[in-house]
Motif scaffolding. Structure first.
Motif, PDB file in Angstrom:
ATOM      1  N   LEU A   1       0.793  -1.328  -0.024  1.00 37.99           N
ATOM      2  CA  LEU A   1       0.029   0.123   0.160  1.00 37.99           C
ATOM      3  C   LEU A   1       0.798   1.293  -0.068  1.00 37.99           C
ATOM      4  CD1 LEU A   1      -2.868  -1.156   2.321  1.00 37.99           C
ATOM      5  CD2 LEU A   1      -3.043  -0.951   0.004  1.00 37.99           C
ATOM      6  N   CYS A   2       2.028   1.354   0.538  1.00 40.67           N
ATOM      7  CA  CYS A   2       2.965   2.328   0.626  1.00 40.67           C
ATOM      8  C   CYS A   2       3.274   2.705  -0.814  1.00 40.67           C
ATOM      9  CB  CYS A   2       3.964   2.225   1.726  1.00 40.67           C
ATOM     10  SG  CYS A   2       3.658   2.343   3.337  1.00 40.67           S
TER      11      CYS A   2
ATOM     12  N   ALA B   1       8.523   4.519   3.979  1.00 39.75           N
ATOM     13  CA  ALA B   1       7.852   4.001   4.693  1.00 39.75           C
ATOM     14  C   ALA B   1       7.293   2.454   4.274  1.00 39.75           C
ATOM     15  CB  ALA B   1       6.423   4.551   4.733  1.00 39.75           C
ATOM     16  N   GLY B   2       7.322   2.133   3.127  1.00 39.24           N
ATOM     17  CA  GLY B   2       7.427   0.857   2.724  1.00 39.24           C
ATOM     18  C   GLY B   2       8.640   0.102   3.189  1.00 39.24           C
ATOM     19  N   ALA B   3       9.607   0.572   3.350  1.00 38.60           N
ATOM     20  CA  ALA B   3      10.912  -0.189   3.441  1.00 38.60           C
ATOM     21  C   ALA B   3      10.901  -0.519   4.952  1.00 38.60           C
ATOM     22  CB  ALA B   3      12.337   0.916   3.344  1.00 38.60           C
ATOM     23  N   ILE B   4      10.259   0.571   5.753  1.00 40.56           N
ATOM     24  CA  ILE B   4      10.046   0.282   7.251  1.00 40.56           C
ATOM     25  C   ILE B   4       8.975  -0.966   7.454  1.00 40.56           C
ATOM     26  CG2 ILE B   4       9.205   1.010   9.329  1.00 40.56           C
ATOM     27  CD1 ILE B   4      10.249   3.690   8.625  1.00 40.56           C
ATOM     28  N   MET B   5       8.070  -0.959   6.697  1.00 41.14           N
ATOM     29  CA  MET B   5       7.130  -2.279   6.705  1.00 41.14           C
ATOM     30  C   MET B   5       7.796  -3.350   6.225  1.00 41.14           C
ATOM     31  SD  MET B   5       4.161  -1.299   7.568  1.00 41.14           S
ATOM     32  CE  MET B   5       2.864   0.117   7.685  1.00 41.14           C
TER      33      MET B   5
ATOM     34  N   GLY C   1       9.557  -9.214   7.985  1.00 41.74           N
ATOM     35  CA  GLY C   1      10.540 -10.313   8.001  1.00 41.74           C
ATOM     36  C   GLY C   1      10.866 -10.345   9.651  1.00 41.74           C
ATOM     37  N   ARG C   2      11.065  -9.424  10.215  1.00 37.45           N
ATOM     38  CA  ARG C   2      11.403  -9.536  11.695  1.00 37.45           C
ATOM     39  C   ARG C   2      10.241 -10.327  12.412  1.00 37.45           C
ATOM     40  NH1 ARG C   2      16.114  -6.711  12.859  1.00 37.45           N
ATOM     41  NH2 ARG C   2      16.528  -5.214  11.065  1.00 37.45           N
ATOM     42  N   ILE C   3       9.098  -9.820  12.196  1.00 36.34           N
ATOM     43  CA  ILE C   3       7.875 -10.629  12.965  1.00 36.34           C
ATOM     44  C   ILE C   3       7.597 -11.812  12.578  1.00 36.34           C
ATOM     45  CG2 ILE C   3       5.245 -10.225  13.292  1.00 36.34           C
ATOM     46  CD1 ILE C   3       5.561  -7.170  12.903  1.00 36.34           C
ATOM     47  N   ALA C   4       7.862 -12.101  11.305  1.00 37.57           N
ATOM     48  CA  ALA C   4       7.495 -13.534  10.723  1.00 37.57           C
ATOM     49  C   ALA C   4       8.653 -14.407  11.348  1.00 37.57           C
ATOM     50  CB  ALA C   4       7.632 -13.706   9.228  1.00 37.57           C
ATOM     51  N   ARG C   5       9.857 -13.922  11.597  1.00 36.81           N
ATOM     52  CA  ARG C   5      10.979 -14.684  12.420  1.00 36.81           C
ATOM     53  C   ARG C   5      10.832 -14.853  13.732  1.00 36.81           C
ATOM     54  NH1 ARG C   5      13.631 -12.446   7.866  1.00 36.81           N
ATOM     55  NH2 ARG C   5      14.362 -10.588   9.128  1.00 36.81           N
TER      56      ARG C   5
ATOM     57  N   GLY D   1      24.169  -9.036  -5.934  1.00 34.34           N
ATOM     58  CA  GLY D   1      23.597  -7.885  -6.325  1.00 34.34           C
ATOM     59  C   GLY D   1      22.946  -6.990  -5.241  1.00 34.34           C
ATOM     60  N   THR D   2      22.153  -5.945  -5.783  1.00 28.87           N
ATOM     61  CA  THR D   2      21.947  -4.723  -4.987  1.00 28.87           C
ATOM     62  C   THR D   2      20.207  -5.333  -4.596  1.00 28.87           C
ATOM     63  OG1 THR D   2      23.105  -3.237  -5.888  1.00 28.87           O
ATOM     64  CG2 THR D   2      21.220  -2.605  -4.312  1.00 28.87           C
ATOM     65  N   PRO D   3      20.021  -5.609  -3.161  1.00 31.97           N
ATOM     66  CA  PRO D   3      18.572  -5.759  -3.042  1.00 31.97           C
ATOM     67  C   PRO D   3      17.625  -4.781  -3.377  1.00 31.97           C
ATOM     68  CG  PRO D   3      20.069  -6.108  -1.070  1.00 31.97           C
ATOM     69  CD  PRO D   3      20.894  -5.253  -1.950  1.00 31.97           C
ATOM     70  N   THR D   4      16.522  -4.892  -3.861  1.00 27.38           N
ATOM     71  CA  THR D   4      15.535  -4.033  -4.417  1.00 27.38           C
ATOM     72  C   THR D   4      15.245  -3.114  -3.568  1.00 27.38           C
ATOM     73  OG1 THR D   4      13.682  -5.577  -3.805  1.00 27.38           O
ATOM     74  CG2 THR D   4      14.523  -5.659  -6.256  1.00 27.38           C
ATOM     75  N   PRO D   5      15.041  -3.349  -2.145  1.00 22.99           N
ATOM     76  CA  PRO D   5      14.740  -2.286  -1.210  1.00 22.99           C
ATOM     77  C   PRO D   5      15.806  -1.215  -1.030  1.00 22.99           C
ATOM     78  CG  PRO D   5      14.081  -4.365  -0.128  1.00 22.99           C
ATOM     79  CD  PRO D   5      14.742  -4.731  -1.339  1.00 22.99           C
ATOM     80  N   ILE D   6      16.935  -1.436  -1.207  1.00 23.65           N
ATOM     81  CA  ILE D   6      17.957  -0.601  -1.119  1.00 23.65           C
ATOM     82  C   ILE D   6      17.970   0.150  -2.273  1.00 23.65           C
ATOM     83  CG2 ILE D   6      20.509  -0.286  -1.378  1.00 23.65           C
ATOM     84  CD1 ILE D   6      20.741  -2.735   0.660  1.00 23.65           C
TER      85      ILE D   6
END
Length: 193
Positions: free
Chosen positions: A46-47, A69-73, A78-82, A154-159
């Motif tokens: 949604l962000c 904001a999407g990067a924060i989400m 991932g952290r919550i899932a782990r 390679g470069t991760p897409t969020p970065i």
């Protein structure tokens, strides 16, 4: 002996039946927490959608902030899932689709509408290369995620997406100089590579 068996049979008839589908309220809370990582992943998408809308309305700073904001989400899902140990194949696919919207499509559209539309088809090709490379990277990650180590290829897409957003946020003037235009034009394929 027969009398004792008859008493046991009668006693078993008057037992309370087991409730097969019954679960304690605590179990319902745990089951409902399974969707929590996916809610953050949908928030990420949604962000990205908000960024696309803002870029279309030429509100470029808001579009860049939506990507961040999407990067924060994305980091929280991932952290919550782990942390809760609620990882699933659905969550993995949903995360990649959300990343495609927020960190591939939204930054490419933002860079194009912000500055690179002045270059015509060359600007379109540079932003298209960024989008295509991000999509290929996410698809490759989905196929090889079980073989991944702690190192990225390679470069991760969020970065890459956040880099474009921070370039926009770090500029003071809404229009860049011709040298900055050319730098952004070169930067998009470099990030794609």
């Amino acid at each position: 002996m027969a009398f004792a068996r008859k008493i046991i049979v009668l006693a078993n008839r008057h037992r309370r039946p087991r409730l097969s589908g019954f679960s304690f309220p605590g179990n319902r809370i745990v089951q409902s927490m399974r969707v929590l990582p996916n809610l953050f992943t949908i928030g990420n998408a949604l962000c990205g959608f908000g960024s696309i809308i803002c870029a279309g309305c030429e509100n470029f700073r808001a579009a860049a902030l939506c990507i961040l904001a999407g990067a924060i989400m994305d980091s929280l899902d991932g952290r919550i899932a782990r942390y809760t140990n609620f990882t699933s194949n659905l969550g993995l696919q949903l995360d990649s689709l959300s990343d495609a919207v927020t960190f591939c499509l939204a930054p490419a559209l933002l860079a194009y509408t912000w500055q690179l539309n002045n270059f015509g088809w060359i600007g379109f090709a540079a932003c298209g290369a960024f989008l295509a490379a991000g999509l290929v990277r996410l698809a490759r990650f989905n196929l090889t995620h079980t073989q991944q180590t702690s190192y990225f290829a390679g470069t991760p897409t969020p970065i890459a997406g956040c880099f474009i957003a921070t370039v926009l946020l770090s500029t003071k003037a809404p229009l860049l100089s011709p040298l900055a235009h050319a730098t952004l034009l070169i930067l998009m394929p470099l990030l794609a590579l």
